[in-house]
Design a protein around this motif. Structure first.
Motif, short mmCIF file in Angstrom:
data_model
loop_
_atom_site.label_atom_id
_atom_site.label_comp_id
_atom_site.label_asym_id
_atom_site.label_seq_id
_atom_site.Cartn_x
_atom_site.Cartn_y
_atom_site.Cartn_z
N THR A 180 0.83 -1.20 0.00
CA THR A 180 0.00 0.00 0.00
C THR A 180 0.86 1.25 0.00
N TYR B 14 -9.42 -5.83 5.06
CA TYR B 14 -9.96 -4.66 4.34
C TYR B 14 -9.02 -3.46 4.41
N ARG B 15 -8.45 -3.18 5.59
CA ARG B 15 -7.67 -1.95 5.75
C ARG B 15 -6.39 -1.97 4.91
N GLU C 106 -8.14 -2.17 0.73
CA GLU C 106 -8.96 -1.08 0.21
C GLU C 106 -8.13 0.03 -0.44
N ARG D 61 -7.15 -1.08 -3.89
CA ARG D 61 -8.26 -1.02 -4.83
C ARG D 61 -8.52 0.41 -5.28
N GLN D 62 -8.48 1.35 -4.35
CA GLN D 62 -8.79 2.73 -4.67
C GLN D 62 -7.68 3.40 -5.48
N ASP E 170 -18.36 5.45 -8.32
CA ASP E 170 -18.07 4.66 -7.12
C ASP E 170 -19.37 4.48 -6.35
N ASN F 18 -19.38 3.87 -2.46
CA ASN F 18 -19.22 4.48 -1.14
C ASN F 18 -18.70 5.92 -1.27
N THR G 180 -16.95 -0.59 -7.71
CA THR G 180 -16.91 -0.53 -6.26
C THR G 180 -16.04 -1.62 -5.64
N SER G 181 -15.53 -1.33 -4.46
CA SER G 181 -14.80 -2.33 -3.68
C SER G 181 -15.70 -2.95 -2.61
N GLU G 182 -16.97 -2.59 -2.61
CA GLU G 182 -17.93 -3.12 -1.63
C GLU G 182 -17.95 -4.65 -1.69
N GLN G 183 -17.91 -5.29 -0.52
CA GLN G 183 -17.91 -6.75 -0.44
C GLN G 183 -19.20 -7.32 0.14
#
Length: 267
Positions: A66, A92-93, A96, A99-100, A195, A197, A225-228
């Protein structure tokens, strides 16, 4: 351009894992490979000789994957280099921000040769389109008007560059759903890429408003989206999106979905 012309820089602390990755790359005919076991020396090398792909593990001795991609995206000379994460990380932390930030793919450990091949092929097409003059690109893309909606400036920049590579230049940006709805009162578009979120008005609420009250109620909306959460994803689908795509979104998939939604081509 073909696989044999690609220059890949690997950042992986495990010698065993580096060997596995290198052998996979060589099986595609890629021989121009640099390898590093920590992030800082790799970043120094990247600034001296620009690779086509940075392929990194998540957990490095001196930083995370990251950190590597964030440093790259903040440096104008490195911002457009494609980034591929290879990691067993699922938290996730950690994932994410990757992904972004516009990674071209996130591959698990262990990954298959086929998965790597898909990511490499997408990167190759991305690089070919960068080098292709606009007058040689399909005219169908030339007049497409896109509204790009994302609260992350880094994500918007990556998506904007991706669209430009495809040959699309009429791109208007909005930082959330509220700004997008205001923009839609003033302009018409062929496609919205959004996006989910976002603050103020999120992607689902934006789509629901467009479908019920918008001046272009049938405009195609591509949600990236990265929503799971499965319930949230189902709600997005029910809101009336035309395509729901997961981050990270490969270059090839984005191009094909745009062709399908705007040009009515089959995928």
């Amino acid at each position: 351009m073909n696989f044999s012309e690609l220059f890949v820089l690997i950042i992986e602390p495990s010698r065993v894992q580096r060997t596995i990755i290198i052998n996979h790359l060589k099986s595609f005919g890629i021989t121009h490979i640099d390898e590093y076991d920590e992030g800082q020396s790799a970043l120094t090398a990247i600034r001296l000789q620009t690779p086509d792909i940075v392929l990194s593990s998540m957990h490095l001795p001196d930083m995370t994957g990251t950190d590597v991609i964030n440093i790259m995206r903040q440096d104008t000379s490195l911002a457009d280099i494609t980034f591929l994460l290879v990691s067993s990380e699922t938290h996730y932390r950690y994932l994410e921000p990757i992904r972004q930030s516009g990674a071209i793919a996130i591959l698990p450990k262990p990954f298959t040769r086929k998965d790597l091949g898909v990511a490499l092929q997408s990167t190759l097409h991305y690089l070919i389109d960068i080098d292709t003059p606009d007058d040689s690109k399909p005219e169908d893309f030339e007049n497409i008007r896109i509204l790009l909606v994302d609260d992350s400036s880094v994500s918007r920049k990556y998506l904007h560059q991706t669209l430009t590579n495809i040959g699309i230049h009429e791109i208007t940006e909005a930082k959330d759903g509220a700004e997008a709805l205001e923009t839609l009162k003033q302009q018409t578009f062929d496609l919205i890429i959004s996006d989910y979120n976002m603050p103020n008005i999120d992607g689902r609420e934006m789509v629901e408003y467009i479908r019920a009250h918008g001046q272009q109620p049938t405009i195609p909306v591509m949600m990236v989206t990265s929503e799971q959460n499965k319930n949230q994803l189902a709600a997005i689908q029910n809101a009336g999106v035309s395509a729901l795509c997961a981050k990270p979104l490969s270059y090839d998939i984005m191009k094909k979905v745009i062709e399908q939604l705007v040009l009515n081509d089959d995928i």
